[in-house]
Design a protein around this motif. Structure first.
Motif, mmCIF file in Angstrom:
data_model
loop_
_atom_site.group_PDB
_atom_site.id
_atom_site.type_symbol
_atom_site.label_atom_id
_atom_site.label_comp_id
_atom_site.label_asym_id
_atom_site.label_seq_id
_atom_site.Cartn_x
_atom_site.Cartn_y
_atom_site.Cartn_z
ATOM 1 N N ILE A 128 -6.404 -1.989 7.623
ATOM 2 C CA ILE A 128 -5.575 -3.057 7.047
ATOM 3 C C ILE A 128 -4.959 -3.905 8.153
ATOM 4 C CG2 ILE A 128 -3.476 -3.519 5.708
ATOM 5 C CD1 ILE A 128 -4.184 -0.815 4.204
ATOM 6 N N VAL A 129 -4.409 -3.247 9.174
ATOM 7 C CA VAL A 129 -3.769 -3.977 10.278
ATOM 8 C C VAL A 129 -4.802 -4.838 11.020
ATOM 9 C CG1 VAL A 129 -2.601 -3.715 12.508
ATOM 10 C CG2 VAL A 129 -1.870 -2.353 10.550
ATOM 11 N N ARG A 130 -5.979 -4.294 11.259
ATOM 12 C CA ARG A 130 -7.023 -5.072 11.957
ATOM 13 C C ARG A 130 -7.482 -6.262 11.118
ATOM 14 N NH1 ARG A 130 -8.784 0.338 14.383
ATOM 15 N NH2 ARG A 130 -7.803 0.180 16.438
ATOM 16 N N ASP A 131 -7.480 -6.106 9.806
ATOM 17 C CA ASP A 131 -7.790 -7.238 8.935
ATOM 18 C C ASP A 131 -6.696 -8.296 9.039
ATOM 19 O OD1 ASP A 131 -9.447 -8.502 6.838
ATOM 20 O OD2 ASP A 131 -7.683 -8.143 5.578
ATOM 21 N N LEU A 132 -5.440 -7.863 9.081
ATOM 22 C CA LEU A 132 -4.332 -8.806 9.239
ATOM 23 C C LEU A 132 -4.379 -9.515 10.593
ATOM 24 C CD1 LEU A 132 -1.377 -6.789 7.640
ATOM 25 C CD2 LEU A 132 -2.446 -8.864 6.735
ATOM 26 N N GLU A 133 -4.874 -8.822 11.634
ATOM 27 C CA GLU A 133 -5.013 -9.441 12.960
ATOM 28 C C GLU A 133 -5.916 -10.674 12.901
ATOM 29 O OE1 GLU A 133 -4.741 -6.584 16.751
ATOM 30 O OE2 GLU A 133 -6.293 -5.963 15.335
ATOM 31 N N GLU A 134 -6.917 -10.623 12.040
ATOM 32 C CA GLU A 134 -7.848 -11.743 11.918
ATOM 33 C C GLU A 134 -7.252 -12.910 11.143
ATOM 34 O OE1 GLU A 134 -11.565 -10.386 10.327
ATOM 35 O OE2 GLU A 134 -11.696 -8.736 11.776
ATOM 36 N N LYS A 135 -6.236 -12.646 10.332
ATOM 37 C CA LYS A 135 -5.674 -13.663 9.453
ATOM 38 C C LYS A 135 -4.330 -14.214 9.919
ATOM 39 C CE LYS A 135 -7.943 -11.722 5.378
ATOM 40 N NZ LYS A 135 -9.008 -11.085 6.118
ATOM 41 N N LEU A 136 -3.610 -13.437 10.709
ATOM 42 C CA LEU A 136 -2.260 -13.802 11.146
ATOM 43 C C LEU A 136 -2.163 -13.750 12.661
ATOM 44 C CD1 LEU A 136 -0.206 -11.530 8.696
ATOM 45 C CD2 LEU A 136 -0.811 -13.922 8.354
ATOM 46 N N ASP A 137 -1.048 -14.248 13.177
ATOM 47 C CA ASP A 137 -0.742 -14.104 14.600
ATOM 48 C C ASP A 137 -0.080 -12.740 14.765
ATOM 49 O OD1 ASP A 137 -0.198 -14.430 17.272
ATOM 50 O OD2 ASP A 137 1.342 -15.957 16.985
ATOM 51 N N LEU A 138 -0.894 -11.699 14.731
ATOM 52 C CA LEU A 138 -0.436 -10.314 14.742
ATOM 53 C C LEU A 138 -1.305 -9.523 15.702
ATOM 54 C CD1 LEU A 138 0.385 -8.109 11.687
ATOM 55 C CD2 LEU A 138 -1.391 -7.367 13.246
ATOM 56 N N TYR B 214 0.860 -1.182 0.000
ATOM 57 C CA TYR B 214 0.000 0.000 0.000
ATOM 58 C C TYR B 214 0.896 1.233 0.000
ATOM 59 C CZ TYR B 214 -4.065 -2.896 0.967
ATOM 60 O OH TYR B 214 -5.080 -3.816 0.879
ATOM 61 N N GLU B 215 1.567 1.426 -1.101
ATOM 62 C CA GLU B 215 2.566 2.481 -1.238
ATOM 63 C C GLU B 215 1.983 3.852 -0.917
ATOM 64 O OE1 GLU B 215 5.377 3.870 -4.832
ATOM 65 O OE2 GLU B 215 5.098 1.714 -4.602
ATOM 66 N N GLY B 216 2.666 4.580 -0.062
ATOM 67 C CA GLY B 216 2.228 5.913 0.306
ATOM 68 C C GLY B 216 1.314 5.960 1.520
ATOM 69 N N PHE B 217 0.863 4.800 1.996
ATOM 70 C CA PHE B 217 -0.019 4.774 3.162
ATOM 71 C C PHE B 217 0.778 4.846 4.459
ATOM 72 C CE2 PHE B 217 -3.298 4.122 0.355
ATOM 73 C CZ PHE B 217 -4.487 3.727 0.933
ATOM 74 N N ALA B 218 1.929 4.177 4.500
ATOM 75 C CA ALA B 218 2.730 4.129 5.722
ATOM 76 C C ALA B 218 4.183 3.852 5.370
ATOM 77 C CB ALA B 218 2.215 3.036 6.660
ATOM 78 N N GLY C 37 -4.200 11.496 7.510
ATOM 79 C CA GLY C 37 -5.057 11.115 6.403
ATOM 80 C C GLY C 37 -5.052 9.631 6.079
ATOM 81 N N THR C 38 -3.927 8.952 6.363
ATOM 82 C CA THR C 38 -3.836 7.525 6.038
ATOM 83 C C THR C 38 -4.053 6.615 7.245
ATOM 84 O OG1 THR C 38 -1.425 7.472 6.349
ATOM 85 C CG2 THR C 38 -2.238 7.942 4.116
ATOM 86 N N LYS C 39 -4.006 7.183 8.437
ATOM 87 C CA LYS C 39 -4.106 6.373 9.653
ATOM 88 C C LYS C 39 -5.353 5.481 9.699
ATOM 89 C CE LYS C 39 -3.930 6.755 14.677
ATOM 90 N NZ LYS C 39 -3.808 7.696 15.798
ATOM 91 N N PRO C 40 -6.563 5.991 9.392
ATOM 92 C CA PRO C 40 -7.746 5.121 9.456
ATOM 93 C C PRO C 40 -7.655 3.921 8.512
ATOM 94 C CG PRO C 40 -8.423 7.421 9.341
ATOM 95 C CD PRO C 40 -6.950 7.379 9.091
ATOM 96 N N GLU C 41 -7.135 4.133 7.310
ATOM 97 C CA GLU C 41 -7.012 3.031 6.348
ATOM 98 C C GLU C 41 -5.955 2.026 6.788
ATOM 99 O OE1 GLU C 41 -8.855 2.135 3.697
ATOM 100 O OE2 GLU C 41 -10.178 3.743 4.352
ATOM 101 N N VAL C 42 -4.841 2.519 7.312
ATOM 102 C CA VAL C 42 -3.781 1.625 7.778
ATOM 103 C C VAL C 42 -4.293 0.782 8.950
ATOM 104 C CG1 VAL C 42 -1.484 1.495 8.818
ATOM 105 C CG2 VAL C 42 -1.907 3.074 6.919
#
Length: 78
Positions: free
Chosen positions: A61-71, A28-32, A53-58
């Protein structure tokens, strides 16, 4: 980057999960700006620098990864 926030996450290195999470976030280039800041034991830490401006989207994404990974989010700095 002025006015940035930092989000730190911890993710297991097992099964390439750290590498996968790092690559997804960098895609997600430019988001973080993503930096691997530590890889102690079986866990790794990623530091994400985000703008207001990008914090809510990031976070989405991170919360979605929490559901899929050990993160998990370990710190969110304003």
């Amino acid at each position: 980057m002025d006015n940035t926030s930092i989000i730190e996450v911890e993710v297991t290195k097992e099964d390439g999960q750290l590498t996968f999470a790092n690559n997804v976030l960098k895609a997600y280039e430019g988001f973080a700006t993503v930096t691997v800041v530590g890889t102690e034991g079986e866990m790794g830490k990623l530091k994400l620098r985000v703008t207001p401006g990008t914090k809510p989207e990031v976070l989405k994404i991170v919360r979605d990864l929490e559901e899929k990974l050990d993160l998990k989010i370990i710190k969110i700095e304003e």
